[in-house]
Write an enzyme that holds these catalytic residues in place. Structure first.
Site, PDB file in Angstrom:
ATOM      1  N   TYR A   8      -6.923   0.764  -1.233  1.00  0.00           N
ATOM      2  CA  TYR A   8      -7.169   0.070  -0.018  1.00  0.00           C
ATOM      3  C   TYR A   8      -5.909  -0.147   0.741  1.00  0.00           C
ATOM      4  O   TYR A   8      -4.929  -0.052   0.127  1.00  0.00           O
ATOM      5  CB  TYR A   8      -7.819  -1.448  -0.423  1.00  0.00           C
ATOM      6  CG  TYR A   8      -7.037  -2.237  -0.959  1.00  0.00           C
ATOM      7  CD1 TYR A   8      -6.566  -2.231  -2.135  1.00  0.00           C
ATOM      8  CD2 TYR A   8      -6.530  -3.608  -0.225  1.00  0.00           C
ATOM      9  CE1 TYR A   8      -5.668  -3.131  -2.718  1.00  0.00           C
ATOM     10  CE2 TYR A   8      -5.702  -4.342  -0.691  1.00  0.00           C
ATOM     11  CZ  TYR A   8      -5.095  -4.456  -1.991  1.00  0.00           C
ATOM     12  OH  TYR A   8      -4.457  -5.375  -2.574  1.00  0.00           O
ATOM     13  N   ARG A  64       1.380   5.049   3.024  1.00  0.00           N
ATOM     14  CA  ARG A  64       1.161   4.410   1.774  1.00  0.00           C
ATOM     15  C   ARG A  64      -0.240   5.047   1.367  1.00  0.00           C
ATOM     16  O   ARG A  64      -0.575   5.153   0.039  1.00  0.00           O
ATOM     17  CB  ARG A  64       1.316   3.033   1.757  1.00  0.00           C
ATOM     18  CG  ARG A  64       1.127   2.185   0.234  1.00  0.00           C
ATOM     19  CD  ARG A  64       1.705   1.068   0.276  1.00  0.00           C
ATOM     20  NE  ARG A  64       0.847  -0.041   1.233  1.00  0.00           N
ATOM     21  CZ  ARG A  64       1.075  -1.160   1.486  1.00  0.00           C
ATOM     22  NH1 ARG A  64       2.251  -1.519   0.888  1.00  0.00           N
ATOM     23  NH2 ARG A  64       0.304  -1.819   2.215  1.00  0.00           N
ATOM     24  N   HIS A 115     -16.954   9.098 -16.833  1.00  0.00           N
ATOM     25  CA  HIS A 115     -15.522   8.637 -16.577  1.00  0.00           C
ATOM     26  C   HIS A 115     -14.764   9.729 -15.636  1.00  0.00           C
ATOM     27  O   HIS A 115     -14.093   9.567 -14.886  1.00  0.00           O
ATOM     28  CB  HIS A 115     -14.697   8.449 -17.765  1.00  0.00           C
ATOM     29  CG  HIS A 115     -14.941   7.221 -18.672  1.00  0.00           C
ATOM     30  ND1 HIS A 115     -16.366   6.793 -18.689  1.00  0.00           N
ATOM     31  CD2 HIS A 115     -14.393   5.874 -18.827  1.00  0.00           C
ATOM     32  CE1 HIS A 115     -16.387   5.487 -19.274  1.00  0.00           C
ATOM     33  NE2 HIS A 115     -14.976   5.063 -19.393  1.00  0.00           N
ATOM     34  N   LYS A 158      -1.563   1.127  -4.468  1.00  0.00           N
ATOM     35  CA  LYS A 158      -2.671   0.076  -3.897  1.00  0.00           C
ATOM     36  C   LYS A 158      -4.197   0.218  -4.234  1.00  0.00           C
ATOM     37  O   LYS A 158      -5.103   0.513  -3.368  1.00  0.00           O
ATOM     38  CB  LYS A 158      -2.437  -0.385  -2.633  1.00  0.00           C
ATOM     39  CG  LYS A 158      -2.453  -1.610  -1.758  1.00  0.00           C
ATOM     40  CD  LYS A 158      -2.127  -1.756  -0.636  1.00  0.00           C
ATOM     41  CE  LYS A 158      -2.421  -3.055   0.308  1.00  0.00           C
ATOM     42  NZ  LYS A 158      -2.132  -4.085  -0.638  1.00  0.00           N
ATOM     43  N   GLU A 212       6.923  -9.471  -8.718  1.00  0.00           N
ATOM     44  CA  GLU A 212       6.619  -9.595  -7.279  1.00  0.00           C
ATOM     45  C   GLU A 212       5.299 -10.500  -7.526  1.00  0.00           C
ATOM     46  O   GLU A 212       4.853 -11.088  -8.703  1.00  0.00           O
ATOM     47  CB  GLU A 212       5.803  -8.380  -6.795  1.00  0.00           C
ATOM     48  CG  GLU A 212       4.949  -7.663  -7.572  1.00  0.00           C
ATOM     49  CD  GLU A 212       4.167  -6.554  -6.728  1.00  0.00           C
ATOM     50  OE1 GLU A 212       4.318  -6.438  -5.389  1.00  0.00           O
ATOM     51  OE2 GLU A 212       3.611  -5.424  -7.683  1.00  0.00           O
ATOM     52  N   LEU A 253       4.438  -2.771  -5.916  1.00  0.00           N
ATOM     53  CA  LEU A 253       3.700  -2.426  -4.524  1.00  0.00           C
ATOM     54  C   LEU A 253       4.904  -2.288  -3.778  1.00  0.00           C
ATOM     55  O   LEU A 253       5.432  -3.415  -3.345  1.00  0.00           O
ATOM     56  CB  LEU A 253       2.482  -3.144  -4.264  1.00  0.00           C
ATOM     57  CG  LEU A 253       1.916  -2.368  -3.105  1.00  0.00           C
ATOM     58  CD1 LEU A 253       0.742  -1.585  -3.492  1.00  0.00           C
ATOM     59  CD2 LEU A 253       1.277  -3.352  -2.049  1.00  0.00           C
TER      60      LEU A 253
HETATM   61  N1  PDD Z   1      -1.460  -7.635  -0.379  1.00  0.00           N
HETATM   62  N2  PDD Z   1       2.648  -6.881  -3.577  1.00  0.00           N
HETATM   63  C1  PDD Z   1       1.312  -6.786  -3.978  1.00  0.00           C
HETATM   64  C2  PDD Z   1       0.747  -6.754  -5.541  1.00  0.00           C
HETATM   65  C3  PDD Z   1       0.343  -6.813  -2.944  1.00  0.00           C
HETATM   66  O1  PDD Z   1      -1.107  -6.910  -3.225  1.00  0.00           O
HETATM   67  C4  PDD Z   1       0.646  -6.611  -1.427  1.00  0.00           C
HETATM   68  C5  PDD Z   1      -0.442  -6.616  -0.285  1.00  0.00           C
HETATM   69  C6  PDD Z   1       2.031  -6.848  -1.329  1.00  0.00           C
HETATM   70  C7  PDD Z   1       2.689  -6.892   0.173  1.00  0.00           C
HETATM   71  O2  PDD Z   1       2.466  -5.574   1.008  1.00  0.00           O
HETATM   72  P1  PDD Z   1       2.427  -5.315   2.307  1.00  0.00           P
HETATM   73  O3  PDD Z   1       3.924  -5.918   2.797  1.00  0.00           O
HETATM   74  O4  PDD Z   1       2.450  -4.290   2.761  1.00  0.00           O
HETATM   75  O5  PDD Z   1       1.453  -6.319   2.814  1.00  0.00           O
HETATM   76  C8  PDD Z   1       2.838  -6.719  -2.259  1.00  0.00           C
HETATM   77  C9  PDD Z   1      -2.376  -7.375   0.389  1.00  0.00           C
HETATM   78  C10 PDD Z   1      -2.292  -7.885   1.849  1.00  0.00           C
HETATM   79  C11 PDD Z   1      -3.680  -8.026  -0.119  1.00  0.00           C
HETATM   80  O6  PDD Z   1      -4.028  -7.646  -1.231  1.00  0.00           O
HETATM   81  O7  PDD Z   1      -4.337  -8.625   0.650  1.00  0.00           O
END
Ligand code: PDD
Length: 296
Positions: free
Chosen positions: A41, A60, A114, A159, A191, A215
């Site tokens: 996603y 990405r 699977h 992601k 993170e 991520l």
């Molecule tokens: N989350 N780390 C993780 C584990 C994340 O799920 C996200 C983003 C980020 C930040 O990535 P970005 O700057 O590209 O949004 C870091 C999204 C927004 C979500 O799950 O809603």
């Protein structure tokens, strides 16, 4: 008499080639996204109808699809940009702030196995748009975070929709009255459950390197660029758990948080418990960059 207007709650979404009200969009029970969390996603920010860092989100997504061996052609991916534009317009989100959610799974196939289904199986493609409420008030005072053991798999760089460890961590934070949960693996802070993490230690800006354990956030990359061009000392090296007390600032970055200062971790305040100058400076520089519409 039959209702002729759609319910106010029914947003227009996109599913497998069709634009339809969200309450009529349905995915098969055989979908591998449902059965195996087999999909990826993206969440993209939209400011006054302009997509922010569209190219980085697209790269990405393509990288994730390649890693999972889910096949979408370039023409199909290009089409998704048009779909996203149309969702913004159809949902009246062309003014103010919004996000677009995009999910691609390996598709629906029966019986459940699977291993991957036949190559002809069409991926399931879903997009929706929503308005985004400002977090400026929260940013003014900063947020609190807790630390949790990182229970995720070793491909956190993808992601994928397999977000159970993230959801469990975020729930633990919510129960503790905190805004975010920070993952700790082998004595290292990596993170947040849905954000990247930065710290200022000995005047140096630090964030975990983009390995398989985090991520690679789009916001993280932009903040690193903004910090470097402002002449800050930057090092892609994580904060060790036993260094937390030495950090003068911590902040989170993500598409929906921009730069969000952390003022408390577990039971301890960060410095004087107020947002610090580096996060303020980076937030202003980041917002300025967004306002020029950079990063198409
Ligand atoms: N989350 N780390 C993780 C584990 C994340 O799920 C996200 C983003 C980020 C930040 O990535 P970005 O700057 O590209 O949004 C870091 C999204 C927004 C979500 O799950 O809603």
């Amino acid at each position: 008499m039959q209702a002729i207007t759609p319910s106010v709650a029914a947003r227009t979404v996109y599913l497998n080639g069709e634009f339809l009200p969200s309450d009529q969009a349905a995915v098969s029970v055989d979908d591998r996204g449902f059965l195996f969390a087999d999909g990826v996603y993206e969440v993209t920010r939209v400011l006054s109808g302009q997509f922010v860092e569209r190219g980085r989100h697209r790269r990405r997504l393509e990288r994730g699809l390649r890693a999972l061996e889910i096949r979408l052609t370039t023409a199909e991916l290009d089409r998704l940009d048009e779909v996203a534009d149309r969702l913004i317009v159809e949902n009246g989100l062309g003014v103010g702030e919004a996000t677009v959610y995009l999910q691609v799974t390996r598709g629906a196939v029966s019986p459940r196995t699977h291993q991957f289904p036949a190559v002809e199986t069409r991926p399931t493609v879903y997009l929706s748009a929503a308005s985004l409420t400002s977090k400026d008030e929260l940013r003014e005072h900063g947020v609190s975070a807790i630390t949790v053991p990182d229970m995720r798999w070793a491909r956190c760089d993808l992601k994928t929709v397999n977000l159970l460890p993230n959801a469990l961590a975020r729930q633990k934070a919510a129960v503790a009255g905190a805004y975010e949960a920070l993952f700790v693996r082998d004595g290292v802070l990596l993170e947040g459950s849905q954000t990247n993490l930065f710290a200022v230690i000995d005047g140096e800006l630090r964030t975990a390197p983009a390995t398989n354990y985090i991520l690679p956030g789009v916001t993280r990359e932009v903040v690193l660029e903004v910090a470097r061009s402002a002449g800050m000392h930057v090092r892609e090296f994580p904060v060790l758990a036993d260094e937390v007390y030495r950090a003068t600032e911590f902040f989170l970055t993500s598409t929906t948080n921009d730069v969000m200062p952390i003022v408390r971790i577990d039971d301890d305040p960060v410095s004087d418990g107020r947002p610090g100058p580096v996060s303020r400076q980076l937030h202003s520089a980041f917002m300025e960059r967004l306002s020029w519409g950079a990063g198409e």
